[in-house]
Design an enzyme around this catalytic site. Structure first.
Site, PDB file in Angstrom:
ATOM      1  N   ASP A  16       0.852  -1.186   0.000  1.00 33.42           N
ATOM      2  CA  ASP A  16       0.000   0.000   0.000  1.00 33.42           C
ATOM      3  C   ASP A  16       0.893   1.243   0.000  1.00 33.42           C
ATOM      4  OD1 ASP A  16      -1.708   2.082   0.636  1.00 33.42           O
ATOM      5  OD2 ASP A  16      -2.695   1.021   2.278  1.00 33.42           O
ATOM      6  N   ILE A  17       0.716   2.106  -0.969  1.00 33.01           N
ATOM      7  CA  ILE A  17       1.598   3.278  -1.090  1.00 33.01           C
ATOM      8  C   ILE A  17       1.432   4.246   0.089  1.00 33.01           C
ATOM      9  CG2 ILE A  17       0.101   4.804  -2.464  1.00 33.01           C
ATOM     10  CD1 ILE A  17       2.677   5.269  -4.237  1.00 33.01           C
ATOM     11  N   GLY A  38      -9.599   4.434  -6.259  1.00 32.90           N
ATOM     12  CA  GLY A  38      -8.292   3.789  -6.372  1.00 32.90           C
ATOM     13  C   GLY A  38      -7.238   4.365  -5.453  1.00 32.90           C
ATOM     14  N   VAL A  39      -6.045   4.531  -5.997  1.00 33.74           N
ATOM     15  CA  VAL A  39      -4.921   5.003  -5.189  1.00 33.74           C
ATOM     16  C   VAL A  39      -5.152   6.460  -4.748  1.00 33.74           C
ATOM     17  CG1 VAL A  39      -3.419   5.721  -7.120  1.00 33.74           C
ATOM     18  CG2 VAL A  39      -2.405   4.882  -5.017  1.00 33.74           C
ATOM     19  N   ASP A  40      -5.794   7.243  -5.575  1.00 29.52           N
ATOM     20  CA  ASP A  40      -6.121   8.642  -5.256  1.00 29.52           C
ATOM     21  C   ASP A  40      -7.005   8.698  -3.995  1.00 29.52           C
ATOM     22  OD1 ASP A  40      -6.395  11.377  -5.525  1.00 29.52           O
ATOM     23  OD2 ASP A  40      -7.610  11.312  -7.356  1.00 29.52           O
ATOM     24  N   SER A 127      -2.005   4.952 -14.204  1.00 27.36           N
ATOM     25  CA  SER A 127      -2.912   4.710 -15.351  1.00 27.36           C
ATOM     26  C   SER A 127      -3.354   3.256 -15.548  1.00 27.36           C
ATOM     27  CB  SER A 127      -2.317   5.213 -16.684  1.00 27.36           C
ATOM     28  OG  SER A 127      -2.416   6.604 -16.786  1.00 27.36           O
ATOM     29  N   THR A 128      -2.838   2.318 -14.738  1.00 23.98           N
ATOM     30  CA  THR A 128      -3.135   0.905 -15.029  1.00 23.98           C
ATOM     31  C   THR A 128      -4.348   0.353 -14.281  1.00 23.98           C
ATOM     32  OG1 THR A 128      -1.665  -0.029 -13.339  1.00 23.98           O
ATOM     33  CG2 THR A 128      -0.684   0.476 -15.483  1.00 23.98           C
TER      34      THR A 128
HETATM   35  N1  AR6 Z   1      -1.369   1.553  -2.990  1.00 25.06           N
HETATM   36  C1  AR6 Z   1      -0.747   1.220  -4.147  1.00 25.06           C
HETATM   37  N2  AR6 Z   1      -1.394   1.000  -5.298  1.00 25.06           N
HETATM   38  C2  AR6 Z   1      -2.746   1.100  -5.281  1.00 25.06           C
HETATM   39  C3  AR6 Z   1      -3.480   1.449  -4.111  1.00 25.06           C
HETATM   40  C4  AR6 Z   1      -2.729   1.677  -2.923  1.00 25.06           C
HETATM   41  N3  AR6 Z   1      -3.318   2.015  -1.787  1.00 25.06           N
HETATM   42  N4  AR6 Z   1      -4.803   1.468  -4.434  1.00 25.06           N
HETATM   43  C5  AR6 Z   1      -4.897   1.141  -5.732  1.00 25.06           C
HETATM   44  N5  AR6 Z   1      -3.668   0.915  -6.248  1.00 25.06           N
HETATM   45  P1  AR6 Z   1      -6.058   3.633 -10.133  1.00 25.06           P
HETATM   46  P2  AR6 Z   1      -5.414   5.129 -12.604  1.00 25.06           P
HETATM   47  C6  AR6 Z   1      -3.263   0.545  -7.624  1.00 25.06           C
HETATM   48  O1  AR6 Z   1      -7.359   3.165 -10.657  1.00 25.06           O
HETATM   49  O2  AR6 Z   1      -5.636   3.930 -13.451  1.00 25.06           O
HETATM   50  C7  AR6 Z   1      -8.746   7.744  -9.696  1.00 25.06           C
HETATM   51  O3  AR6 Z   1     -10.122   7.787  -9.465  1.00 25.06           O
HETATM   52  C8  AR6 Z   1      -4.286  -0.106  -8.524  1.00 25.06           C
HETATM   53  O4  AR6 Z   1      -4.410  -1.486  -8.229  1.00 25.06           O
HETATM   54  O5  AR6 Z   1      -5.973   4.092  -8.727  1.00 25.06           O
HETATM   55  O6  AR6 Z   1      -4.157   5.902 -12.792  1.00 25.06           O
HETATM   56  C9  AR6 Z   1      -8.162   9.103 -10.059  1.00 25.06           C
HETATM   57  O7  AR6 Z   1      -8.853  10.170  -9.438  1.00 25.06           O
HETATM   58  C10 AR6 Z   1      -3.643   0.145  -9.895  1.00 25.06           C
HETATM   59  O8  AR6 Z   1      -2.638  -0.848 -10.149  1.00 25.06           O
HETATM   60  O9  AR6 Z   1      -5.466   4.876 -11.013  1.00 25.06           O
HETATM   61  C11 AR6 Z   1      -8.299   9.145 -11.541  1.00 25.06           C
HETATM   62  O10 AR6 Z   1      -9.574   9.587 -11.936  1.00 25.06           O
HETATM   63  C12 AR6 Z   1      -2.932   1.482  -9.729  1.00 25.06           C
HETATM   64  O11 AR6 Z   1      -2.914   1.724  -8.312  1.00 25.06           O
HETATM   65  C13 AR6 Z   1      -8.127   7.718 -11.961  1.00 25.06           C
HETATM   66  O12 AR6 Z   1      -8.491   6.920 -10.818  1.00 25.06           O
HETATM   67  C14 AR6 Z   1      -3.612   2.634 -10.431  1.00 25.06           C
HETATM   68  O13 AR6 Z   1      -5.021   2.450 -10.385  1.00 25.06           O
HETATM   69  C15 AR6 Z   1      -6.700   7.376 -12.310  1.00 25.06           C
HETATM   70  O14 AR6 Z   1      -6.653   6.078 -12.841  1.00 25.06           O
END
Ligand code: AR6
Length: 182
Positions: A16-17, A38-40, A127-128
């Site tokens: 977890d970041i 997601g991560v945001d 982005s993934t």
């Molecule tokens: N720690 C590390 N990685 C994570 C965590 C965490 N706590 N949570 C999720 N991931 P995504 P995107 C991974 O969808 O594709 C948001 O709504 C996840 O498994 O978070 O860049 C923003 O506001 C995946 O591998 O981001 C934007 O609208 C990676 O983080 C949009 O999503 C990125 O998944 C950005 O989309």
């Protein structure tokens, strides 16, 4: 998993970041800077309201953050001192500048860190998730961009934080291709 390339320690971590103690962590945000899933979502939840307040100030001043650009806030309640918010591209078919824009997201995050005297940083896999970028392709861009940057600039430690074992294994395979001799 970790190894040294030049003067930089590179780590792949499954986890977890929001738990990382690097000076900065990178957020995969959207152009509004107002949070999301997601991560945001995880970063804003763990970091508390101060991060969003700072994002709102940046948004009021500059209108948000364009795809491929990066902005910086403090880390609120996180173990890291700073959050660098970048915006990756939404994957369409790979012919809409997705590779260039993803490269820019990594490079501009590293440049902004360097400008702020930050030399340890954690990246998520930008982005993934919901943005749909194929992770094999994205991992190659992430690693190549970092490699090029540290060939030119001193950086102490760069971590890639992968949320799942599957993502971790894909990055591991890409590391072996890109950093062959290490
Ligand atoms: N720690 C590390 N990685 C994570 C965590 C965490 N706590 N949570 C999720 N991931 P995504 P995107 C991974 O969808 O594709 C948001 O709504 C996840 O498994 O978070 O860049 C923003 O506001 C995946 O591998 O981001 C934007 O609208 C990676 O983080 C949009 O999503 C990125 O998944 C950005 O989309």
């Amino acid at each position: 998993m970790e190894f040294i390339y030049g003067a930089t320690t590179i780590k792949l971590v499954q986890g977890d970041i929001t738990k990382q103690n690097t000076t900065a962590i990178v957020n995969s945000a959207n152009s509004t800077l107002l949070g999301g899933g997601g991560v945001d979502g995880a970063i804003h939840r763990a970091g508390g309201p101060k991060i969003l307040e700072e994002c709102k100030v940046i948004r009021a001043r500059y209108g948000g953050c364009d795809v491929g650009e990066a902005v910086i806030t403090t880390g609120g309640n996180l173990p890291s001192n700073y959050v660098i918010h970048t915006v990756g591209p939404i994957w369409k078919d790979g012919k809409h500048k997705e590779p260039e824009l993803l490269t820019n997201a990594y490079r501009n995050s590293l440049k902004l860190a360097h400008k702020n005297n930050i030399d340890t940083i954690s990246f998520p896999s930008i982005s993934t998730g919901v943005y749909g970028y194929p992770i094999e392709k994205a991992s190659i861009i992430a690693l190549n961009t970092v490699k090029k940057f540290i060939d030119e600039t001193d950086f102490k430690e760069i971590r890639f934080i992968l949320f799942s074992k599957k993502d971790f294994d894909i990055y591991l395979k890409s590391v072996k291709e890109i950093f062959k001799s290490h």
